[in-house]
Design a protein around this motif. Structure first.
Motif, PDB file in Angstrom:
ATOM      1  N   ASN A 381       0.830  -1.212   0.000  1.00 43.54           N
ATOM      2  CA  ASN A 381       0.000   0.000   0.000  1.00 43.54           C
ATOM      3  C   ASN A 381       0.860   1.256   0.000  1.00 43.54           C
ATOM      4  OD1 ASN A 381      -2.476  -1.169  -0.127  1.00 43.54           O
ATOM      5  ND2 ASN A 381      -2.826  -1.171   2.102  1.00 43.54           N
ATOM      6  N   ASP A 421       5.264   6.243   5.061  1.00 43.25           N
ATOM      7  CA  ASP A 421       5.521   6.603   3.657  1.00 43.25           C
ATOM      8  C   ASP A 421       5.371   8.101   3.449  1.00 43.25           C
ATOM      9  OD1 ASP A 421       2.796   7.368   2.816  1.00 43.25           O
ATOM     10  OD2 ASP A 421       2.304   5.250   3.177  1.00 43.25           O
ATOM     11  N   THR A 440     -11.747   0.173  -1.434  1.00 41.30           N
ATOM     12  CA  THR A 440     -10.542   0.568  -2.176  1.00 41.30           C
ATOM     13  C   THR A 440     -10.778   1.893  -2.880  1.00 41.30           C
ATOM     14  OG1 THR A 440      -8.943  -0.118  -3.867  1.00 41.30           O
ATOM     15  CG2 THR A 440     -11.220  -0.802  -4.212  1.00 41.30           C
ATOM     16  N   THR A 441      -9.721   2.645  -3.013  1.00 38.76           N
ATOM     17  CA  THR A 441      -9.825   3.895  -3.770  1.00 38.76           C
ATOM     18  C   THR A 441      -9.027   3.744  -5.070  1.00 38.76           C
ATOM     19  OG1 THR A 441      -7.902   4.746  -2.609  1.00 38.76           O
ATOM     20  CG2 THR A 441     -10.051   5.375  -1.730  1.00 38.76           C
ATOM     21  N   LYS A 442      -8.529   2.518  -5.269  1.00 39.88           N
ATOM     22  CA  LYS A 442      -7.668   2.302  -6.439  1.00 39.88           C
ATOM     23  C   LYS A 442      -8.494   1.957  -7.664  1.00 39.88           C
ATOM     24  CE  LYS A 442      -4.081   1.143  -3.290  1.00 39.88           C
ATOM     25  NZ  LYS A 442      -3.464   0.102  -2.515  1.00 39.88           N
ATOM     26  N   GLY A 449      -9.179  -4.134  -2.235  1.00 39.03           N
ATOM     27  CA  GLY A 449      -9.766  -3.637  -0.978  1.00 39.03           C
ATOM     28  C   GLY A 449      -9.718  -4.675   0.127  1.00 39.03           C
ATOM     29  N   LEU A 452      -5.802  -4.407   3.707  1.00 41.41           N
ATOM     30  CA  LEU A 452      -5.799  -3.917   5.096  1.00 41.41           C
ATOM     31  C   LEU A 452      -6.674  -4.761   6.005  1.00 41.41           C
ATOM     32  CD1 LEU A 452      -5.756  -0.010   4.913  1.00 41.41           C
ATOM     33  CD2 LEU A 452      -3.944  -1.566   5.579  1.00 41.41           C
TER      34      LEU A 452
HETATM   35  P1  ADP Z   1      -6.314  -2.046  -1.719  1.00 43.63           P
HETATM   36  O1  ADP Z   1      -4.912  -1.711  -1.459  1.00 43.63           O
HETATM   37  O2  ADP Z   1      -6.503  -3.268  -2.530  1.00 43.63           O
HETATM   38  O3  ADP Z   1      -7.142  -0.894  -2.161  1.00 43.63           O
HETATM   39  P2  ADP Z   1      -6.413  -2.146   1.129  1.00 43.63           P
HETATM   40  O4  ADP Z   1      -7.392  -2.758   2.060  1.00 43.63           O
HETATM   41  O5  ADP Z   1      -5.033  -2.593   1.264  1.00 43.63           O
HETATM   42  O6  ADP Z   1      -6.949  -2.430  -0.324  1.00 43.63           O
HETATM   43  O7  ADP Z   1      -6.462  -0.591   1.224  1.00 43.63           O
HETATM   44  C1  ADP Z   1      -7.697   0.059   1.252  1.00 43.63           C
HETATM   45  C2  ADP Z   1      -7.512   1.520   0.916  1.00 43.63           C
HETATM   46  O8  ADP Z   1      -6.792   2.193   1.916  1.00 43.63           O
HETATM   47  C3  ADP Z   1      -6.692   1.778  -0.303  1.00 43.63           C
HETATM   48  O9  ADP Z   1      -7.473   1.686  -1.485  1.00 43.63           O
HETATM   49  C4  ADP Z   1      -6.198   3.185  -0.055  1.00 43.63           C
HETATM   50  O10 ADP Z   1      -7.184   4.141  -0.426  1.00 43.63           O
HETATM   51  C5  ADP Z   1      -6.041   3.267   1.398  1.00 43.63           C
HETATM   52  N1  ADP Z   1      -4.643   3.101   1.818  1.00 43.63           N
HETATM   53  C6  ADP Z   1      -4.084   2.018   2.374  1.00 43.63           C
HETATM   54  N2  ADP Z   1      -2.777   2.236   2.658  1.00 43.63           N
HETATM   55  C7  ADP Z   1      -2.512   3.501   2.275  1.00 43.63           C
HETATM   56  C8  ADP Z   1      -1.341   4.336   2.315  1.00 43.63           C
HETATM   57  N3  ADP Z   1      -0.180   3.908   2.771  1.00 43.63           N
HETATM   58  N4  ADP Z   1      -1.467   5.597   1.833  1.00 43.63           N
HETATM   59  C9  ADP Z   1      -2.648   6.052   1.381  1.00 43.63           C
HETATM   60  N5  ADP Z   1      -3.759   5.314   1.304  1.00 43.63           N
HETATM   61  C10 ADP Z   1      -3.711   4.069   1.745  1.00 43.63           C
END
Ligand code: ADP
Length: 487
Positions: A381, A421, A440-442, A449, A452
């Protein structure tokens, strides 16, 4: 000492003191009256005899005086009368019977009464009456009376007082013990029993408040208090049940929401690649696709099925989260190994990873593989949060910290693995949903998503939690908190 016994003792001691003081005063009064009577009798008798001796002396007949005295002395043995010479030396038969006292007032013609023990040791009352008309004023009549009768009377009076006091004390003591037990001891014991039962939470069995005294008032007050307590307890129970029910409803609604979110997440995540697969497969099946495009479509189908496989594997990881197989591990080694694995991927994206802080071994009981997976998800992430490249710092430290609600209570020592980071940061709105599955915001295809939520689940299984702080545009800090042994 029990209260009833104390009261009885005080009453009896008071009674004994009163009886003894009263007895002493009445004996003293009796002795005074008796002695006053004796003195008065001796005075009257002595005055009459002194007159007679004076007359006999005037007649010049010395034998008459002797006869007069011996006649008078012939009376009861306790009463003796003698004519004494005041200036006779001790041992002289005419010397006064009293030796230690000052007889000077007699020389001035005054009478004198004294108490003194005789040679046999008996207490006597000596009364001296001067004989008038002598000229030399050195002779006096000595009337002495034994006080042994009075002594015996006093002794008997004291014995009577002791018997009376003892009997009264015994009778009143017995009565006080019985009454104290019935009127104080028994009701008090029942009150104490009741209070003990109330202390243990038993509010039943009201006390019998008969008797109409202070104890019955206290029992009534205690019964009323128990009723109020019982009412309050019932109210609290009803309220608690209502709250639990409301919470259950909320949790049910929450569960439905999560399941709904999960289902729509799965549908969305799997729907897109499945559509692509089905479209490409239909194209191939139609036989209309030129030969050279069939391989391309097959490659697309392969890529999409790989994606579906990844999603399903992550879903399985999430759903079948195993109980961690904890062994003694060094968290430092786990961090180092994870960084080694992640370094090539990070380098590819222009991101440098730096190990910071303590490098000494950090022993812990943990499932090394699972912790590695959780840390990998955080680092992936962090790398993805810096599309233009940047730096990540990973380190271990120790902190005395109070766990958040729902993760145990009491401050304790924790091993903290930080992943810091310099990425885009997280908005307050996203922060609330960060650990939700499928949040997820990706872009489509880039994030599932689940990273985490899987990491959080793993850390939670180890008795810890993940903390996040972030500033939009500046970066984020994710911290894995793991309780340390003996912390
Ligand atoms: P994914 O990475 O597949 O989207 P995660 O559960 O790992 O799913 O993360 C969920 C969301 O949390 C991410 O889409 C992102 O928006 C946010 N996120 C997680 N880690 C970070 C980070 N280090 N910096 C910014 N946003 C983060």
């Amino acid at each position: 000492m029990k209260l009833a016994a104390k009261l009885v003792s005080i009453v009896i001691l008071g009674l004994i003191a009163i009886l003894v003081i009263d007895g002493y005063l009445s004996v003293e009064r009796d002795v005074e009256i008796f002695e006053a009577g004796m003195k008065s009798d001796a005075h009257l008798f002595g005055s009459a005899m002194a007159g007679l001796v004076s007359l006999a002396r005037q007649s010049g007949d010395a034998s008459l005086i002797r006869r007069l005295i011996s006649e008078a002395d012939r009376g009861p043995r306790q009463l003796r009368i003698r004519l004494v010479r005041l200036n006779a030396l001790p041992g002289d038969p005419d010397a006064p019977g009293v030796t230690g006292a000052d007889l000077a007032p007699l020389l001035k013609g005054q009478e004198l009464s004294l108490k003194e023990r005789d040679r046999e040791g008996h207490l006597r009352l000596y009364t001296y009456v001067p004989v008038p008309g002598d000229g030399t004023a050195d002779t006096a009549l000595e009337i002495s009376e034994s006080l042994s009768g009075l002594e015996k009377r006093t002794r008997d009076a004291w014995i009577g007082i002791f018997i009376l006091t003892g009997t009264l004390a015994a009778v009143s003591g017995l009565a006080a013990v019985l009454l104290g037990f019935v009127m104080v001891g028994r009701p008090l014991h029942r009150l104490i029993e009741k209070v003990r039962r109330v202390g243990k939470g038993d509010l039943t069995g009201p006390l019998d408040a008969g008797g109409g005294d202070e104890f019955s008032e206290l029992a009534g007050a205690l019964n009323a208090m128990c009723e109020h307590l019982d009412e309050a307890r019932r109210a609290v129970r009803t309220e608690t049940e209502a709250r639990i029910e409301a919470m259950e409803q909320l949790r049910h609604a929450d569960r439905l929401k999560t399941v709904g979110g999960l289902a729509s997440g799965i549908a969305h995540e799997l729907g897109t690649p499945l559509n692509v697969v089905s479209g490409r497969a239909a194209l191939i099946a139609s036989g209309k696709l030129p030969e050279e495009e069939i391989a391309g479509s097959a490659a697309v189908i392969k890529a999409q099925t790989d994606r579906i496989t990844t999603i399903i594997r992550q879903l399985l990881d999430f759903a079948r989260r195993n109980t961690p197989r904890k062994t003694a591990v060094d968290l430092g080694r786990i961090v180092d190994r994870t960084l080694e694995l992640m370094a090539p991927l990070a380098r590819e994206r222009g991101v440098g990873i730096r190990r910071v802080g303590e490098t000494a071994p950090v022993p812990a009981m943990a499932d090394g593989g699972q912790i590695e997976q959780a840390l990998t998800n955080l680092i992936v992430n962090a790398v993805q949060a810096m599309p233009g490249g940047g730096g990540i710092e990973v380190g271990i430290r120790h902190e005395h910290v109070r766990p958040p609600a729902g993760h145990g209570s009491g401050t304790g020592k924790h091993a903290c693995i930080d992943v810091v980071d310099e990425g885009e940061g997280i908005s307050d709105k996203d922060m609330e949903r960060l650990f939700e599955p499928f949040f997820t915001t990706k872009d489509v295809g880039k994030g599932t998503g689940l990273g985490l939520s899987i990491a959080y689940g793993i850390v939670e299984e180890h008795g810890g939690w993940i903390g996040v702080t972030s500033e939009k545009g500046k970066g984020s800090r994710f911290t894995i908190y793991l309780p340390e042994e003996g912390g």
